[in-house]
Motif scaffolding. Sequence first.
Motif, PDB file in Angstrom:
ATOM      1  N   LEU A 185       0.833  -1.203   0.000  1.00 35.18           N
ATOM      2  CA  LEU A 185       0.000   0.000   0.000  1.00 35.18           C
ATOM      3  C   LEU A 185       0.868   1.253   0.000  1.00 35.18           C
ATOM      4  O   LEU A 185       0.590   2.221  -0.726  1.00 35.18           O
ATOM      5  CB  LEU A 185      -0.924  -0.003   1.222  1.00 35.18           C
ATOM      6  CG  LEU A 185      -2.069  -1.015   1.211  1.00 35.18           C
ATOM      7  CD1 LEU A 185      -2.806  -1.004   2.544  1.00 35.18           C
ATOM      8  CD2 LEU A 185      -3.048  -0.713   0.072  1.00 35.18           C
ATOM      9  N   MET A 186       1.940   1.246   0.797  1.00 35.19           N
ATOM     10  CA  MET A 186       2.821   2.401   0.847  1.00 35.19           C
ATOM     11  C   MET A 186       3.539   2.603  -0.487  1.00 35.19           C
ATOM     12  O   MET A 186       3.745   3.740  -0.930  1.00 35.19           O
ATOM     13  CB  MET A 186       3.849   2.231   1.971  1.00 35.19           C
ATOM     14  CG  MET A 186       3.270   2.371   3.370  1.00 35.19           C
ATOM     15  SD  MET A 186       2.370   3.944   3.599  1.00 35.19           S
ATOM     16  CE  MET A 186       3.676   5.140   3.276  1.00 35.19           C
ATOM     17  N   ILE A 187       3.901   1.492  -1.142  1.00 33.44           N
ATOM     18  CA  ILE A 187       4.539   1.597  -2.452  1.00 33.44           C
ATOM     19  C   ILE A 187       3.597   2.269  -3.445  1.00 33.44           C
ATOM     20  O   ILE A 187       3.996   3.143  -4.226  1.00 33.44           O
ATOM     21  CB  ILE A 187       4.966   0.197  -2.948  1.00 33.44           C
ATOM     22  CG1 ILE A 187       6.213  -0.274  -2.188  1.00 33.44           C
ATOM     23  CG2 ILE A 187       5.240   0.210  -4.456  1.00 33.44           C
ATOM     24  CD1 ILE A 187       6.611  -1.703  -2.488  1.00 33.44           C
ATOM     25  N   GLU A 188       2.315   1.867  -3.421  1.00 33.28           N
ATOM     26  CA  GLU A 188       1.342   2.477  -4.325  1.00 33.28           C
ATOM     27  C   GLU A 188       1.169   3.964  -4.034  1.00 33.28           C
ATOM     28  O   GLU A 188       1.163   4.795  -4.952  1.00 33.28           O
ATOM     29  CB  GLU A 188      -0.002   1.754  -4.192  1.00 33.28           C
ATOM     30  CG  GLU A 188      -0.009   0.326  -4.703  1.00 33.28           C
ATOM     31  CD  GLU A 188       0.189   0.263  -6.202  1.00 33.28           C
ATOM     32  OE1 GLU A 188      -0.457   1.060  -6.918  1.00 33.28           O
ATOM     33  OE2 GLU A 188       1.004  -0.554  -6.655  1.00 33.28           O
ATOM     34  N   LEU A 189       1.026   4.320  -2.762  1.00 39.74           N
ATOM     35  CA  LEU A 189       0.822   5.724  -2.403  1.00 39.74           C
ATOM     36  C   LEU A 189       2.038   6.574  -2.760  1.00 39.74           C
ATOM     37  O   LEU A 189       1.906   7.681  -3.296  1.00 39.74           O
ATOM     38  CB  LEU A 189       0.525   5.835  -0.900  1.00 39.74           C
ATOM     39  CG  LEU A 189      -0.818   5.241  -0.436  1.00 39.74           C
ATOM     40  CD1 LEU A 189      -0.921   5.303   1.085  1.00 39.74           C
ATOM     41  CD2 LEU A 189      -1.983   5.974  -1.079  1.00 39.74           C
ATOM     42  N   ARG A 190       3.234   6.057  -2.481  1.00 37.07           N
ATOM     43  CA  ARG A 190       4.445   6.803  -2.819  1.00 37.07           C
ATOM     44  C   ARG A 190       4.612   6.909  -4.328  1.00 37.07           C
ATOM     45  O   ARG A 190       5.134   7.904  -4.831  1.00 37.07           O
ATOM     46  CB  ARG A 190       5.662   6.120  -2.195  1.00 37.07           C
ATOM     47  CG  ARG A 190       5.736   6.285  -0.687  1.00 37.07           C
ATOM     48  CD  ARG A 190       6.805   5.417  -0.089  1.00 37.07           C
ATOM     49  NE  ARG A 190       6.868   5.552   1.362  1.00 37.07           N
ATOM     50  CZ  ARG A 190       7.524   4.727   2.161  1.00 37.07           C
ATOM     51  NH1 ARG A 190       8.197   3.701   1.644  1.00 37.07           N
ATOM     52  NH2 ARG A 190       7.528   4.910   3.464  1.00 37.07           N
ATOM     53  N   GLY A 191       4.166   5.865  -5.055  1.00 35.18           N
ATOM     54  CA  GLY A 191       4.244   5.919  -6.512  1.00 35.18           C
ATOM     55  C   GLY A 191       3.362   7.016  -7.080  1.00 35.18           C
ATOM     56  O   GLY A 191       3.780   7.763  -7.977  1.00 35.18           O
ATOM     57  N   VAL A 192       2.152   7.138  -6.552  1.00 32.13           N
ATOM     58  CA  VAL A 192       1.254   8.212  -6.994  1.00 32.13           C
ATOM     59  C   VAL A 192       1.847   9.574  -6.646  1.00 32.13           C
ATOM     60  O   VAL A 192       1.830  10.507  -7.457  1.00 32.13           O
ATOM     61  CB  VAL A 192      -0.139   8.043  -6.363  1.00 32.13           C
ATOM     62  CG1 VAL A 192      -1.028   9.234  -6.689  1.00 32.13           C
ATOM     63  CG2 VAL A 192      -0.798   6.756  -6.851  1.00 32.13           C
ATOM     64  N   ALA A 193       2.390   9.692  -5.432  1.00 29.95           N
ATOM     65  CA  ALA A 193       3.014  10.962  -5.033  1.00 29.95           C
ATOM     66  C   ALA A 193       4.205  11.283  -5.931  1.00 29.95           C
ATOM     67  O   ALA A 193       4.462  12.451  -6.247  1.00 29.95           O
ATOM     68  CB  ALA A 193       3.456  10.891  -3.577  1.00 29.95           C
ATOM     69  N   GLY A 194       4.910  10.226  -6.373  1.00 29.45           N
ATOM     70  CA  GLY A 194       6.067  10.426  -7.238  1.00 29.45           C
ATOM     71  C   GLY A 194       5.698  11.068  -8.561  1.00 29.45           C
ATOM     72  O   GLY A 194       6.494  11.836  -9.130  1.00 29.45           O
ATOM     73  N   LEU A 195       4.491  10.765  -9.064  1.00 27.14           N
ATOM     74  CA  LEU A 195       4.048  11.403 -10.302  1.00 27.14           C
ATOM     75  C   LEU A 195       3.928  12.917 -10.126  1.00 27.14           C
ATOM     76  O   LEU A 195       4.310  13.686 -11.012  1.00 27.14           O
ATOM     77  CB  LEU A 195       2.696  10.816 -10.736  1.00 27.14           C
ATOM     78  CG  LEU A 195       2.723   9.420 -11.368  1.00 27.14           C
ATOM     79  CD1 LEU A 195       1.306   8.932 -11.616  1.00 27.14           C
ATOM     80  CD2 LEU A 195       3.521   9.423 -12.664  1.00 27.14           C
ATOM     81  N   GLY A 196       3.389  13.325  -8.975  1.00 29.30           N
ATOM     82  CA  GLY A 196       3.288  14.761  -8.702  1.00 29.30           C
ATOM     83  C   GLY A 196       4.654  15.414  -8.590  1.00 29.30           C
ATOM     84  O   GLY A 196       4.871  16.528  -9.102  1.00 29.30           O
ATOM     85  N   ILE A 197       5.589  14.729  -7.923  1.00 34.57           N
ATOM     86  CA  ILE A 197       6.948  15.274  -7.792  1.00 34.57           C
ATOM     87  C   ILE A 197       7.607  15.380  -9.163  1.00 34.57           C
ATOM     88  O   ILE A 197       8.313  16.347  -9.470  1.00 34.57           O
ATOM     89  CB  ILE A 197       7.785  14.373  -6.852  1.00 34.57           C
ATOM     90  CG1 ILE A 197       7.181  14.363  -5.448  1.00 34.57           C
ATOM     91  CG2 ILE A 197       9.232  14.852  -6.801  1.00 34.57           C
ATOM     92  CD1 ILE A 197       7.850  13.392  -4.503  1.00 34.57           C
ATOM     93  N   TRP A 198       7.364  14.386 -10.005  1.00 28.95           N
ATOM     94  CA  TRP A 198       7.923  14.363 -11.360  1.00 28.95           C
ATOM     95  C   TRP A 198       7.380  15.536 -12.183  1.00 28.95           C
ATOM     96  O   TRP A 198       8.134  16.240 -12.846  1.00 28.95           O
ATOM     97  CB  TRP A 198       7.600  13.027 -12.012  1.00 28.95           C
ATOM     98  CG  TRP A 198       8.343  12.746 -13.283  1.00 28.95           C
ATOM     99  CD1 TRP A 198       9.512  13.312 -13.703  1.00 28.95           C
ATOM    100  CD2 TRP A 198       7.973  11.808 -14.288  1.00 28.95           C
ATOM    101  NE1 TRP A 198       9.895  12.775 -14.902  1.00 28.95           N
ATOM    102  CE2 TRP A 198       8.977  11.854 -15.286  1.00 28.95           C
ATOM    103  CE3 TRP A 198       6.906  10.930 -14.443  1.00 28.95           C
ATOM    104  CZ2 TRP A 198       8.924  11.058 -16.415  1.00 28.95           C
ATOM    105  CZ3 TRP A 198       6.861  10.129 -15.564  1.00 28.95           C
ATOM    106  CH2 TRP A 198       7.856  10.198 -16.536  1.00 28.95           C
ATOM    107  N   LEU A 199       6.058  15.720 -12.122  1.00 25.75           N
ATOM    108  CA  LEU A 199       5.447  16.819 -12.875  1.00 25.75           C
ATOM    109  C   LEU A 199       5.943  18.176 -12.385  1.00 25.75           C
ATOM    110  O   LEU A 199       6.049  19.130 -13.166  1.00 25.75           O
ATOM    111  CB  LEU A 199       3.919  16.735 -12.769  1.00 25.75           C
ATOM    112  CG  LEU A 199       3.262  15.535 -13.475  1.00 25.75           C
ATOM    113  CD1 LEU A 199       1.779  15.481 -13.156  1.00 25.75           C
ATOM    114  CD2 LEU A 199       3.494  15.603 -14.972  1.00 25.75           C
ATOM    115  N   ALA A 200       6.233  18.264 -11.094  1.00 25.83           N
ATOM    116  CA  ALA A 200       6.748  19.515 -10.530  1.00 25.83           C
ATOM    117  C   ALA A 200       8.250  19.677 -10.768  1.00 25.83           C
ATOM    118  O   ALA A 200       8.830  20.692 -10.362  1.00 25.83           O
ATOM    119  CB  ALA A 200       6.454  19.573  -9.031  1.00 25.83           C
TER     120      ALA A 200
END
Length: 280
Positions: A86-101
């Motif tokens: 679950l943490m891997i999934e949540l961090r993966g989604v957050a990573g997309l935001g960091i990538w876009l930023a």
Amino acid sequence: MIKAARAVMFLVIPGELLLFILLVAGVRLPAPLLVAAEVAVVLALVLEVTTVVRLYRAERRRGTVRRAALAATFATLVPVQVRRLLMIELRGVAGLGIWLARRRHGVPPGGVAVSYSREQATMTLIMLFALVIETVALDVLLSALDVPTGLRIAVLVLDIYGILYGLMFAAACVTRPHVITPTELRIRYGVYFDLRIPRELITSVRSSRNLNEKGMIGLADGRLGVAVSSQTNMTVELAEPITVTRPLGAQAEARVIRFFADQPDTALRALRPTGHEALT
């Protein structure tokens, strides 16, 4: 009761999901089966709620504050492997935001970021392209075969998730590089692996290419390999073993660490000022 609650969680929930997909796909199911499924869900909810309440009350009786009691209850009821997924999934989604930023995660001021994503960039792009083609082709095929709309939507959602997962993987590797600071060497692989090594434990660092690594995270005989495209090009030796946590929570010790860096010379230069004569 905890074992029973876990068993119910991992049996009833997937069964209910399968039943939902069948209904959306237009499959007519016998009424007794539907009634039995709903009864099973209600009983499962009752068991889950009862177990959660008992665990929470037990923690509160020990003097644990509310938030910590809830966290302890969740940790007791949900296996560590599931929690880490679950943490891997949540961090993966957050990573997309960091990538876009266009930002990077965990690189403090003065820290040296050592990337490792360039080597696998081409393969990642090919994988994403193949996923997109497969999604479109499969949807066209299902449409030509007059597959029920509900089932087509379910398959499409799964395929889109596959594409999203590929994007999360790429974003995580770009935004979470290895990091070298005056106090530690942090070796990472996306959201799947994160190892912090105190600089005082490092006795030697050298550039050494290995093209035959087994798996993304390989650990055997006290040797850890964090590979990119089955290869590593940096080797770190430690004065004493360090505890390594695998992606799903299993732990072991390692004294020799191998990892990959797009620019190994950058890592060598950043690690030299430790004062250890053995660094090369």
